[in-house]
Design a protein around this motif. Structure first.
Motif, PDB file in Angstrom:
ATOM      1  N   GLY A 122     -62.558  22.319  43.789  1.00  0.00           N
ATOM      2  CA  GLY A 122     -61.848  21.185  44.363  1.00  0.00           C
ATOM      3  C   GLY A 122     -60.629  21.566  45.167  1.00  0.00           C
ATOM      4  O   GLY A 122     -59.754  20.737  45.398  1.00  0.00           O
ATOM      5  N   PHE A 178     -59.201  12.710  46.770  1.00  0.00           N
ATOM      6  CA  PHE A 178     -60.386  13.415  46.314  1.00  0.00           C
ATOM      7  C   PHE A 178     -60.554  14.723  47.083  1.00  0.00           C
ATOM      8  O   PHE A 178     -59.920  14.941  48.114  1.00  0.00           O
ATOM      9  N   PHE A 234     -63.649  17.924  48.139  1.00  0.00           N
ATOM     10  CA  PHE A 234     -65.085  18.083  48.328  1.00  0.00           C
ATOM     11  C   PHE A 234     -65.423  19.563  48.351  1.00  0.00           C
ATOM     12  O   PHE A 234     -64.554  20.421  48.452  1.00  0.00           O
ATOM     13  N   ASN A 241     -66.872  11.313  47.608  1.00  0.00           N
ATOM     14  CA  ASN A 241     -67.144  12.749  47.597  1.00  0.00           C
ATOM     15  C   ASN A 241     -68.565  13.056  48.032  1.00  0.00           C
ATOM     16  O   ASN A 241     -68.802  13.947  48.856  1.00  0.00           O
ATOM     17  N   GLU A 252     -69.754  15.117  51.381  1.00  0.00           N
ATOM     18  CA  GLU A 252     -70.560  16.332  51.256  1.00  0.00           C
ATOM     19  C   GLU A 252     -71.905  16.182  51.963  1.00  0.00           C
ATOM     20  O   GLU A 252     -72.411  17.143  52.546  1.00  0.00           O
TER      21      GLU A 252
END
Length: 203
Positions: free
Chosen positions: A30, A39, A41, A179, A183
């Protein structure tokens, strides 16, 4: 024959480089943050997809399994907090989910790419579509198998994590969320481009 020997050496070098990338990117975990958003990714699936496209589905499966093994280590050591909880409940199932989902995420892209480019006769558009679909399959399979494993074997834990909210809503907002979307986009954009460059160079 010298050519075959050179090809074998080249494939071994490519595999070693991709394997090192997978391990480093997963260990970074992370560390890649999105500015102003809460957050992070991971880029770890990109070299796995590239390996599956360029070297074949079995090489992709090995890269994916290596990714899964690193995840297991992170579960055991507590680096992966959620995985650490699952490991404490059932270590065998936790390890199995991690490795199987990783291996499958590496195996399937190669199958998709090979199937869609069969008899393509260097059709660039067909190859691009095949690469995009192959790249998109990796995060979908990786996340999908994780959620299936969690639902089948750790449902009580999943309910506890949901904290009284709807489990399905928690899965999509808490476990998957932005996330997964980020991705997925990264894989769709990067993997086909990089794999095309690698294939061009290795030719």
């Amino acid at each position: 024959m010298p050519v075959n020997r050179n090809q074998k050496v080249l494939r071994m070098v490519e595999m070693a480089m991709l394997l090192a990338l997978v391990i480093v990117l997963q260990l970074l975990g992370g560390a890649i943050k999105v500015p102003f958003l809460p957050f992070s990714f991971s880029l770890v699936l990109v070299p796995i997809v590239i390996g599956s496209i360029v070297l074949g589905c079995y090489h992709g499966a090995v890269l994916g399994a290596a990714f899964g093994i690193v995840v297991v280590i992170q579960c055991v050591t507590g680096i992966d907090a959620g995985g650490f909880i699952l490991w404490g409940i059932n270590p065998i199932l936790t390890a199995l989910i991690c490795i199987v989902k990783g291996a499958a995420a590496g195996f399937v892209p190669g199958i998709i790419y090979k199937a869609l480019t069969k008899n393509s006769n260097d059709n660039k558009k067909k190859e691009i579509v095949a690469a995009v679909l192959a790249a998109a399959s990796a995060p979908i399979i990786n996340t999908g198998l994780f959620l299936i494993g969690l639902s089948l074997f750790f449902y009580d834990t999943l309910v506890a994590w949901a904290g009284g909210t709807q489990v399905l809503a928690y899965v999509f907002t808490g476990l998957v969320g932005i996330n997964f979307i980020v991705e997925l986009i990264i894989n769709i954009v990067l993997a086909p481009v990089i794999s095309s460059v690698v294939k061009a160079v290795t030719k």
